[in-house]
Scaffold this active site. Sequence first.
Site, PDB file in Angstrom:
ATOM      1  N   GLY A 109       0.843  -1.216   0.000  1.00  0.00           N
ATOM      2  CA  GLY A 109       0.000   0.000   0.000  1.00  0.00           C
ATOM      3  C   GLY A 109       0.863   1.245   0.000  1.00  0.00           C
ATOM      4  CG  ASP A 133       1.503  -9.626   6.603  1.00  0.00           C
ATOM      5  OD1 ASP A 133       1.605 -10.215   7.696  1.00  0.00           O
ATOM      6  OD2 ASP A 133       0.664  -8.738   6.383  1.00  0.00           O
ATOM      7  NE  ARG A 160       4.720 -29.450  18.604  1.00  0.00           N
ATOM      8  CZ  ARG A 160       4.033 -30.159  17.747  1.00  0.00           C
ATOM      9  NH1 ARG A 160       3.094 -30.984  18.159  1.00  0.00           N
ATOM     10  NH2 ARG A 160       4.257 -30.070  16.463  1.00  0.00           N
ATOM     11  CB  ALA A 192       2.585 -27.272  12.382  1.00  0.00           C
TER      12      ALA A 192
HETATM   13  P1  ADP Z   1       1.090  -1.271   3.873  1.00  0.00           P
HETATM   14  O1  ADP Z   1       1.984  -0.233   3.317  1.00  0.00           O
HETATM   15  O2  ADP Z   1       1.661  -1.922   5.104  1.00  0.00           O
HETATM   16  O3  ADP Z   1       0.608  -2.224   2.814  1.00  0.00           O
HETATM   17  P2  ADP Z   1      -1.513   0.077   3.758  1.00  0.00           P
HETATM   18  O4  ADP Z   1      -2.056  -0.767   2.678  1.00  0.00           O
HETATM   19  O5  ADP Z   1      -2.412   0.469   4.863  1.00  0.00           O
HETATM   20  O6  ADP Z   1      -0.217  -0.551   4.464  1.00  0.00           O
HETATM   21  O7  ADP Z   1      -0.959   1.405   3.061  1.00  0.00           O
HETATM   22  C1  ADP Z   1      -0.296   2.401   3.830  1.00  0.00           C
HETATM   23  C2  ADP Z   1      -0.661   3.749   3.323  1.00  0.00           C
HETATM   24  O8  ADP Z   1      -0.250   3.910   1.956  1.00  0.00           O
HETATM   25  C3  ADP Z   1      -2.153   4.051   3.289  1.00  0.00           C
HETATM   26  O9  ADP Z   1      -2.659   4.438   4.552  1.00  0.00           O
HETATM   27  C4  ADP Z   1      -2.198   5.206   2.295  1.00  0.00           C
HETATM   28  O10 ADP Z   1      -1.768   6.394   2.905  1.00  0.00           O
HETATM   29  C5  ADP Z   1      -1.146   4.793   1.275  1.00  0.00           C
HETATM   30  N1  ADP Z   1      -1.778   4.092   0.143  1.00  0.00           N
HETATM   31  C6  ADP Z   1      -2.220   2.813   0.086  1.00  0.00           C
HETATM   32  N2  ADP Z   1      -2.787   2.525  -1.111  1.00  0.00           N
HETATM   33  C7  ADP Z   1      -2.696   3.665  -1.834  1.00  0.00           C
HETATM   34  C8  ADP Z   1      -3.100   4.042  -3.157  1.00  0.00           C
HETATM   35  N3  ADP Z   1      -3.718   3.173  -3.985  1.00  0.00           N
HETATM   36  N4  ADP Z   1      -2.837   5.306  -3.561  1.00  0.00           N
HETATM   37  C9  ADP Z   1      -2.229   6.185  -2.751  1.00  0.00           C
HETATM   38  N5  ADP Z   1      -1.831   5.913  -1.496  1.00  0.00           N
HETATM   39  C10 ADP Z   1      -2.050   4.672  -1.038  1.00  0.00           C
END
Ligand code: ADP
Length: 327
Positions: A109, A133, A160, A192
Amino acid sequence: MKAKKIKTIAVLTSGGDSPGMNCAIRSVVRTAVGNGIKVYGIKRGYTGLINNNFQEMNASSVGNIIQRGGTILQSSRCPEFREKKNREKAAQILEDRGIDALIVIGGDGSFKGASALKQEFNVPVIGIPGTIDNDISGTDYTIGFDTAVQTAIEAIDKIRDTAASNERTFLIEVMGAKSSSIAVKVGICSGAEHVLLNKDQVDYKKVSDTVRKGIRRGKNSSILVVAEGEKPGRSYEISQELAEKYDINSKVCILGHIQRGGSPAANDRFYGTTMGQLAVESLINGETEGAIVVRAQKILCAPLLDCNKKSDHAMREFVGIAETLSI
Ligand code: ADP
């Protein structure tokens, strides 16, 4: 064309935090400082970026953090950053401060946000994969994975003891909404009996056969590792179904956020450090967008767009090993 000389950069951590992010921050800051580059830390991810929350960092600001979990810059989810007008504001703030490039440490994200900043406003960006993850496309490893796995293994070793003493079956639920990487590795390393993957329709017959076979051959406990999938807490349903339809009683233990914390394990310190260093070196060498990745045990700078999706590839080839060995 000769690459623009990098004089000032900024670094932030975004999304879910992970152990080893501090190692990456330390490495980014010290590599930059060592190369005469000014470096700002942005607090609370994209939230701090659009609210102009910057602090200048030096070699001492990152002293004594290599062993600390979490992130000294703090992190956040920032829904506002999904709106173009706020990304425009961010790009303007970076320009006003004379910042030549941004380093984003986070998950897919965070990488999507970084890609948008580059594509729409031509802000040079480098991503460093930080998430427990291990679920980002284009890299075999993400910082935090090893620590999370180690934490889960230690917990299962303890479980365990009690499971064996009381001849119990345990369902241990681990993190990973869209990825089974943690579950697969934890399953192998904790011995496991079975691993339930995140997307699986549970094959109850197979699970109950495994548990019964173990009991017949004298096993006094069974550990079933469950990837939480899209439904954290799904283990309770599975436990109920096993009891009602297959007459198998089990206890549930959801490890939850304990997997996010703790002092980073060796791999997370190592990759945090080496990836942080390569991120800054890539900018010095003229890269204007990229993600630092691990492929075939090499650390390299790949196109950012290859790395901004969720992917379950990292441990896929190891699916089934735990089951094969739990005869
Ligand atoms: P991670 O980076 O751990 O995958 P998230 O999916 O919550 O966590 O994304 C973190 C942040 O990145 C979001 O809160 C947002 O600010 C930004 N973000 C996520 N997806 C998008 C997107 N499609 N466009 C712009 N900013 C994004």
